[in-house]
Design an enzyme around this catalytic site. Structure first.
Site, PDB file in Angstrom:
ATOM      1  CG  HIS A  78       2.511 -12.445  -0.511  1.00  0.00           C
ATOM      2  ND1 HIS A  78       1.328 -12.314  -1.203  1.00  0.00           N
ATOM      3  CD2 HIS A  78       2.522 -11.444   0.397  1.00  0.00           C
ATOM      4  CE1 HIS A  78       0.657 -11.287  -0.727  1.00  0.00           C
ATOM      5  NE2 HIS A  78       1.358 -10.736   0.243  1.00  0.00           N
ATOM      6  CB  VAL A  91       9.099  -6.879   1.722  1.00  0.00           C
ATOM      7  CG1 VAL A  91       8.224  -7.959   1.106  1.00  0.00           C
ATOM      8  CG2 VAL A  91       8.488  -5.508   1.477  1.00  0.00           C
ATOM      9  CD  GLU A 139      -1.741  -2.418   1.303  1.00  0.00           C
ATOM     10  OE1 GLU A 139      -0.747  -2.710   2.004  1.00  0.00           O
ATOM     11  OE2 GLU A 139      -2.426  -3.279   0.709  1.00  0.00           O
ATOM     12  CB  THR A 180       4.067 -18.090  -0.693  1.00  0.00           C
ATOM     13  OG1 THR A 180       4.022 -16.758  -0.154  1.00  0.00           O
ATOM     14  CG2 THR A 180       3.458 -19.058   0.297  1.00  0.00           C
TER      15      THR A 180
HETATM   16  N1  INI Z   1       3.727  -6.652   3.662  1.00  0.00           N
HETATM   17  C1  INI Z   1       4.901  -6.180   4.135  1.00  0.00           C
HETATM   18  O1  INI Z   1       5.040  -4.967   4.371  1.00  0.00           O
HETATM   19  N2  INI Z   1       5.936  -7.046   4.361  1.00  0.00           N
HETATM   20  C2  INI Z   1       5.818  -8.377   4.117  1.00  0.00           C
HETATM   21  O2  INI Z   1       6.812  -9.108   4.375  1.00  0.00           O
HETATM   22  C3  INI Z   1       4.605  -8.889   3.623  1.00  0.00           C
HETATM   23  N3  INI Z   1       4.463 -10.294   3.359  1.00  0.00           N
HETATM   24  O3  INI Z   1       5.467 -11.008   3.346  1.00  0.00           O
HETATM   25  O4  INI Z   1       3.387 -10.802   3.172  1.00  0.00           O
HETATM   26  C4  INI Z   1       3.538  -7.982   3.393  1.00  0.00           C
HETATM   27  N4  INI Z   1       2.366  -8.407   2.914  1.00  0.00           N
HETATM   28  C5  INI Z   1       1.173  -7.596   2.964  1.00  0.00           C
HETATM   29  C6  INI Z   1       1.045  -6.679   1.759  1.00  0.00           C
HETATM   30  O5  INI Z   1       1.987  -5.617   1.817  1.00  0.00           O
HETATM   31  C7  INI Z   1      -0.356  -6.059   1.681  1.00  0.00           C
HETATM   32  O6  INI Z   1      -0.588  -5.269   2.812  1.00  0.00           O
HETATM   33  C8  INI Z   1      -1.457  -7.119   1.579  1.00  0.00           C
HETATM   34  O7  INI Z   1      -1.185  -8.029   0.534  1.00  0.00           O
HETATM   35  C9  INI Z   1      -2.841  -6.435   1.304  1.00  0.00           C
HETATM   36  O8  INI Z   1      -2.812  -5.680   0.117  1.00  0.00           O
END
Ligand code: INI
Length: 156
Positions: A90, A83, A60, A88
């Site tokens: 992701h 992050v 976001e 996965t």
């Molecule tokens: N968001 C992060 O800031 N760091 C992460 O490591 C992370 N992982 O690994 O899932 C993460 N996921 C959430 C993503 O940023 C969104 O908020 C979510 O997908 C909703 O849009």
């Protein structure tokens, strides 16, 4: 030597800065935030010129930076997030989007948006870069932001 050199100094005096900080992995991003604020204040920035905007996750951050830039109220924006790779893909999606998105906002809005988002393989690497043995990405990126804001002022 008659070379003209344009560069930015490290004075945060009078600069208006927004910190866009994600809550995901808060135990890391709160340390990045602390480091960034510390650098801003040590470089004579004024607390009242600092605004903190919180997002749920790093994904976001770009849209939020875009909206913050559109207000026209800030000299620069610092994006802070963490992050951390999991089991996965992701991680790859989130880190690619946040990296690309931040630079797009910066170029489109012609405002410095510094990249203080950690992208690490594990939690240990993130901790190391959040104020322990490998420094603090929040502090480093605030330094870069201040320098870039002042550099761009010299290019006007
Ligand atoms: N968001 C992060 O800031 N760091 C992460 O490591 C992370 N992982 O690994 O899932 C993460 N996921 C959430 C993503 O940023 C969104 O908020 C979510 O997908 C909703 O849009």
């Amino acid at each position: 030597m008659n070379i003209k050199i344009l560069e930015g100094n490290y004075s945060a005096k009078g600069l208006k800065v927004a910190l866009v900080v994600s809550r995901f992995n808060h135990f890391i991003t709160s340390k990045l935030e602390e480091g960034a604020i510390d650098v801003f204040l040590r470089h004579e920035g004024d607390e009242s010129n600092l605004t903190i905007v919180r997002t749920p996750g790093a994904f976001e951050i770009p849209l939020t930076c875009q909206k913050v830039a559109e207000t026209g109220q800030f000299d620069g924006i610092l994006a802070l997030g963490a992050v951390i790779r999991g089991a996965t893909p992701h991680f790859d999606y989130v880190s690619n989007e946040v990296t690309k998105g931040i630079s797009q906002v910066s170029l489109k809005e012609k405002i410095p948006v510094s990249f203080g988002v950690l992208t690490t393989d594990n939690i240990e690497q993130a901790i190391e870069r959040a104020g322990t043995k490998s420094g603090n990405k929040g502090s480093e990126s605030m330094n870069s932001l201040i320098e870039t804001i002042n550099l761009l002022k010299n290019l006007k």
